[in-house]
Design an enzyme around this catalytic site. Structure first.
Site, PDB file in Angstrom:
ATOM      1  N   GLU A  58     -19.799  71.312 -44.260  1.00  0.00           N
ATOM      2  CA  GLU A  58     -19.158  70.474 -45.278  1.00  0.00           C
ATOM      3  C   GLU A  58     -17.769  70.020 -44.805  1.00  0.00           C
ATOM      4  OE1 GLU A  58     -20.608  73.432 -45.761  1.00  0.00           O
ATOM      5  OE2 GLU A  58     -21.440  73.610 -47.778  1.00  0.00           O
ATOM      6  N   ARG A  84     -34.313  76.925 -43.849  1.00  0.00           N
ATOM      7  CA  ARG A  84     -33.734  77.801 -44.877  1.00  0.00           C
ATOM      8  C   ARG A  84     -33.448  77.068 -46.183  1.00  0.00           C
ATOM      9  NH1 ARG A  84     -28.710  79.991 -42.949  1.00  0.00           N
ATOM     10  NH2 ARG A  84     -28.732  78.451 -41.282  1.00  0.00           N
TER      11      ARG A  84
END
Ligand SMILES: [Zn+2]
Length: 137
Positions: A58, A84
């Site tokens: 991010e 995931r």
């Protein structure tokens, strides 16, 4: 209870999944993020792990977006490599994202629990850096 926003940006999730699947390598790059910029573009990034400190995907994405002239982000999602799925932002990223983009939406949750929430809902009663800066005289 976190209020739910109905719209889920599936194209953004697909972009993050594609980046995680095709660009994450070894232990250095294990997470991908994708964000919808204010002008509609999708920007992607991966984390850059190092034992001295790891910019999450991010945070790398914020710089990548700025390098492409995108200073406003609408929605962000992060996904782990090796299938995931969606991974929620860590505490540090929640604070940074809130300070940079106070109206940002974040996609969280896995599978049929995937949902879009406001960054402010992920960090309730949060410290807002800009509110605590003294005026220079
Ligand atoms: Zn993080």
């Amino acid at each position: 209870m976190t209020p739910q926003i109905q719209h889920i940006d599936h194209e953004l999730i697909q972009a993050a999944a594609h980046t995680a699947r095709t660009r994450c390598r070894g232990d250095n790059h294990t997470m991908a993020a994708a964000a919808r910029a204010g002008d509609g573009r999708i920007i992607t990034a991966v984390n850059a792990y190092h034992f001295t400190g790891c910019p999450c995907a991010e945070l790398v994405l914020i710089g990548t977006a700025a390098a492409q002239g995108a200073y406003e982000l609408d929605t962000i999602v992060a996904m782990g490599d090796r299938d995931r799925g969606v991974v929620p932002p860590c505490g540090r990223c929640r604070q940074v994202l809130l300070d940079y983009f106070p109206t940002l939406k974040v996609i969280v949750g896995q599978d049929d629990r995937t949902r879009t929430v406001l960054i402010t809902d992920l960090l309730p009663d949060s410290y807002v850096w800009a509110d605590h800066q003294l005026e220079s005289e």
